[in-house]
Design a protein around this motif. Structure first.
Motif, PDB file in Angstrom:
ATOM      1  N   ARG A 106       0.854  -1.196   0.000  1.00  0.00           N
ATOM      2  CA  ARG A 106       0.000   0.000   0.000  1.00  0.00           C
ATOM      3  C   ARG A 106       0.884   1.237   0.000  1.00  0.00           C
ATOM      4  O   ARG A 106       1.681   1.440   0.912  1.00  0.00           O
ATOM      5  CB  ARG A 106      -0.926   0.012   1.204  1.00  0.00           C
ATOM      6  N   LEU A 107       0.724   2.056  -1.013  1.00  0.00           N
ATOM      7  CA  LEU A 107       1.411   3.335  -1.120  1.00  0.00           C
ATOM      8  C   LEU A 107       0.472   4.398  -0.567  1.00  0.00           C
ATOM      9  O   LEU A 107      -0.716   4.429  -0.924  1.00  0.00           O
ATOM     10  CB  LEU A 107       1.751   3.623  -2.586  1.00  0.00           C
ATOM     11  N   ARG A 108       0.987   5.268   0.293  1.00  0.00           N
ATOM     12  CA  ARG A 108       0.123   6.266   0.931  1.00  0.00           C
ATOM     13  C   ARG A 108       0.814   7.615   0.927  1.00  0.00           C
ATOM     14  O   ARG A 108       1.997   7.728   1.258  1.00  0.00           O
ATOM     15  CB  ARG A 108      -0.169   5.853   2.367  1.00  0.00           C
ATOM     16  N   SER A 109       0.070   8.639   0.570  1.00  0.00           N
ATOM     17  CA  SER A 109       0.572  10.008   0.587  1.00  0.00           C
ATOM     18  C   SER A 109      -0.301  10.829   1.527  1.00  0.00           C
ATOM     19  O   SER A 109      -1.524  10.699   1.522  1.00  0.00           O
ATOM     20  CB  SER A 109       0.515  10.592  -0.825  1.00  0.00           C
ATOM     21  N   GLU A 110       0.347  11.648   2.344  1.00  0.00           N
ATOM     22  CA  GLU A 110      -0.396  12.511   3.256  1.00  0.00           C
ATOM     23  C   GLU A 110       0.313  13.855   3.337  1.00  0.00           C
ATOM     24  O   GLU A 110       1.530  13.925   3.495  1.00  0.00           O
ATOM     25  CB  GLU A 110      -0.490  11.876   4.641  1.00  0.00           C
ATOM     26  N   ASN A 111      -0.460  14.917   3.229  1.00  0.00           N
ATOM     27  CA  ASN A 111       0.051  16.284   3.342  1.00  0.00           C
ATOM     28  C   ASN A 111      -0.652  16.952   4.505  1.00  0.00           C
ATOM     29  O   ASN A 111      -1.876  16.900   4.591  1.00  0.00           O
ATOM     30  CB  ASN A 111      -0.196  17.054   2.039  1.00  0.00           C
ATOM     31  N   VAL A 112       0.130  17.584   5.406  1.00  0.00           N
ATOM     32  CA  VAL A 112      -0.453  18.244   6.580  1.00  0.00           C
ATOM     33  C   VAL A 112       0.031  19.680   6.639  1.00  0.00           C
ATOM     34  O   VAL A 112       1.243  19.940   6.639  1.00  0.00           O
ATOM     35  CB  VAL A 112      -0.073  17.512   7.893  1.00  0.00           C
ATOM     36  N   LYS A 113      -0.928  20.618   6.684  1.00  0.00           N
ATOM     37  CA  LYS A 113      -0.646  22.033   6.918  1.00  0.00           C
ATOM     38  C   LYS A 113      -1.206  22.349   8.290  1.00  0.00           C
ATOM     39  O   LYS A 113      -2.393  22.171   8.533  1.00  0.00           O
ATOM     40  CB  LYS A 113      -1.319  22.903   5.865  1.00  0.00           C
ATOM     41  N   GLN A 114      -0.331  22.795   9.196  1.00  0.00           N
ATOM     42  CA  GLN A 114      -0.769  23.028  10.569  1.00  0.00           C
ATOM     43  C   GLN A 114      -0.417  24.449  10.973  1.00  0.00           C
ATOM     44  O   GLN A 114       0.720  24.901  10.795  1.00  0.00           O
ATOM     45  CB  GLN A 114      -0.089  22.025  11.506  1.00  0.00           C
ATOM     46  N   ALA A 115      -1.388  25.150  11.533  1.00  0.00           N
ATOM     47  CA  ALA A 115      -1.160  26.520  12.010  1.00  0.00           C
ATOM     48  C   ALA A 115      -0.099  26.498  13.108  1.00  0.00           C
ATOM     49  O   ALA A 115      -0.092  25.625  13.968  1.00  0.00           O
ATOM     50  CB  ALA A 115      -2.462  27.107  12.555  1.00  0.00           C
ATOM     51  N   GLY A 116       0.814  27.477  13.047  1.00  0.00           N
ATOM     52  CA  GLY A 116       1.865  27.567  14.050  1.00  0.00           C
ATOM     53  C   GLY A 116       3.135  26.830  13.678  1.00  0.00           C
ATOM     54  O   GLY A 116       4.153  26.954  14.353  1.00  0.00           O
ATOM     55  N   ILE A 117       3.101  26.044  12.609  1.00  0.00           N
ATOM     56  CA  ILE A 117       4.299  25.355  12.117  1.00  0.00           C
ATOM     57  C   ILE A 117       4.534  25.838  10.686  1.00  0.00           C
ATOM     58  O   ILE A 117       3.669  25.717   9.828  1.00  0.00           O
ATOM     59  CB  ILE A 117       4.140  23.816  12.167  1.00  0.00           C
ATOM     60  N   ALA A 118       5.717  26.415  10.464  1.00  0.00           N
ATOM     61  CA  ALA A 118       6.011  27.087   9.200  1.00  0.00           C
ATOM     62  C   ALA A 118       6.055  26.136   8.005  1.00  0.00           C
ATOM     63  O   ALA A 118       5.629  26.484   6.911  1.00  0.00           O
ATOM     64  CB  ALA A 118       7.331  27.841   9.308  1.00  0.00           C
ATOM     65  N   ARG A 119       6.551  24.935   8.195  1.00  0.00           N
ATOM     66  CA  ARG A 119       6.720  24.006   7.076  1.00  0.00           C
ATOM     67  C   ARG A 119       5.569  23.008   7.021  1.00  0.00           C
ATOM     68  O   ARG A 119       5.053  22.579   8.042  1.00  0.00           O
ATOM     69  CB  ARG A 119       8.048  23.279   7.223  1.00  0.00           C
ATOM     70  N   ASP A 120       5.185  22.620   5.811  1.00  0.00           N
ATOM     71  CA  ASP A 120       4.152  21.602   5.607  1.00  0.00           C
ATOM     72  C   ASP A 120       4.781  20.211   5.643  1.00  0.00           C
ATOM     73  O   ASP A 120       5.929  20.029   5.237  1.00  0.00           O
ATOM     74  CB  ASP A 120       3.457  21.786   4.261  1.00  0.00           C
ATOM     75  N   ALA A 121       4.028  19.251   6.117  1.00  0.00           N
ATOM     76  CA  ALA A 121       4.492  17.867   6.127  1.00  0.00           C
ATOM     77  C   ALA A 121       4.060  17.183   4.845  1.00  0.00           C
ATOM     78  O   ALA A 121       2.908  17.311   4.417  1.00  0.00           O
ATOM     79  CB  ALA A 121       3.922  17.126   7.325  1.00  0.00           C
ATOM     80  N   ASN A 122       4.989  16.459   4.238  1.00  0.00           N
ATOM     81  CA  ASN A 122       4.710  15.661   3.054  1.00  0.00           C
ATOM     82  C   ASN A 122       5.234  14.256   3.317  1.00  0.00           C
ATOM     83  O   ASN A 122       6.446  14.052   3.372  1.00  0.00           O
ATOM     84  CB  ASN A 122       5.389  16.245   1.814  1.00  0.00           C
ATOM     85  N   ALA A 123       4.325  13.340   3.477  1.00  0.00           N
ATOM     86  CA  ALA A 123       4.708  11.955   3.758  1.00  0.00           C
ATOM     87  C   ALA A 123       4.281  11.078   2.590  1.00  0.00           C
ATOM     88  O   ALA A 123       3.117  11.090   2.196  1.00  0.00           O
ATOM     89  CB  ALA A 123       4.043  11.473   5.039  1.00  0.00           C
ATOM     90  N   LEU A 124       5.238  10.344   2.064  1.00  0.00           N
ATOM     91  CA  LEU A 124       4.961   9.330   1.059  1.00  0.00           C
ATOM     92  C   LEU A 124       5.572   8.046   1.603  1.00  0.00           C
ATOM     93  O   LEU A 124       6.788   7.941   1.754  1.00  0.00           O
ATOM     94  CB  LEU A 124       5.577   9.689  -0.296  1.00  0.00           C
ATOM     95  N   THR A 125       4.709   7.098   1.946  1.00  0.00           N
ATOM     96  CA  THR A 125       5.180   5.863   2.576  1.00  0.00           C
ATOM     97  C   THR A 125       4.669   4.653   1.802  1.00  0.00           C
ATOM     98  O   THR A 125       3.588   4.682   1.207  1.00  0.00           O
ATOM     99  CB  THR A 125       4.704   5.760   4.036  1.00  0.00           C
ATOM    100  N   LEU A 126       5.467   3.588   1.850  1.00  0.00           N
ATOM    101  CA  LEU A 126       5.092   2.323   1.235  1.00  0.00           C
ATOM    102  C   LEU A 126       5.094   1.262   2.321  1.00  0.00           C
ATOM    103  O   LEU A 126       6.091   1.064   3.008  1.00  0.00           O
ATOM    104  CB  LEU A 126       6.081   1.926   0.132  1.00  0.00           C
TER     105      LEU A 126
END
Length: 164
Positions: free
Chosen positions: A43-63
């Motif tokens: 299973r390939l999974r991609s998740e993007n998280v934008k969170q207030a108070g944290i300058a950088r966005d999270a980009n997770a691509l996991t297998l």
């Protein structure tokens, strides 16, 4: 004294007959190996998280990969063994263990683990006995379940008896 010896001999003969019949019905090692089924699940999974108070966005691509096997039945018993492997392909995220606190959390850390190792027995009529590390999804999985929305599945060490 002799009636007791006759009774014991008769009981032993019946027991020996039952054991002989059970052994005659036992499948050969070749038949068990032929009935063994591989387990392959990717299973390939991609998740993007934008969170207030944290300058950088999270980009997770996991297998995630699950690999294992389930044997054929011997004496109404099967063995299942399965490993779970999780590889981060793009790890610009805080997995809670990788130290990347400049990113929001995506709780899918790199992992290599035993997921399931269980024995299943169906000797008793309408009853299944499962012992070992196993997947359990009870009702709507609110309290006991695999947590399928994450890459790391939750499994349980348990003895489970299901009677229908």
């Amino acid at each position: 004294m002799r009636p007791a010896i006759y009774a014991a001999t008769a009981i032993a003969a019946l027991g020996l007959t039952a054991v002989t019949e059970a052994l005659a019905e036992t499948p050969s090692l070749e038949q068990v190996i032929e009935a063994t089924k591989p387990i392959i699940d990717l299973r390939l999974r991609s998740e993007n998280v934008k969170q207030a108070g944290i300058a950088r966005d999270a980009n997770a691509l996991t297998l995630r990969g699950r690999f294992g096997f389930e044997t054929g039945k011997v004496w109404d018993t099967q063995l299942l063994a399965e490993a779970e492997l999780l590889w981060p392909l793009d790890d610009d995220y805080n997995s809670t263990v990788n130290g990347k606190t400049q990113f929001p959390v995506v709780a899918d850390p790199e992992d290599y683990a035993l997921n399931r190792l269980q024995l299943t027995n169906t000797t008793l009529p309408a009853t299944t006995l499962v012992v070992g590390r196993q997947r359990m999804n009870i009702d709507d999985q609110r309290f006991v379940g695999a947590s399928g929305w994450r890459q790391n599945e939750q499994t349980f060490d348990a003895l489970r008896i299901v009677n229908k």
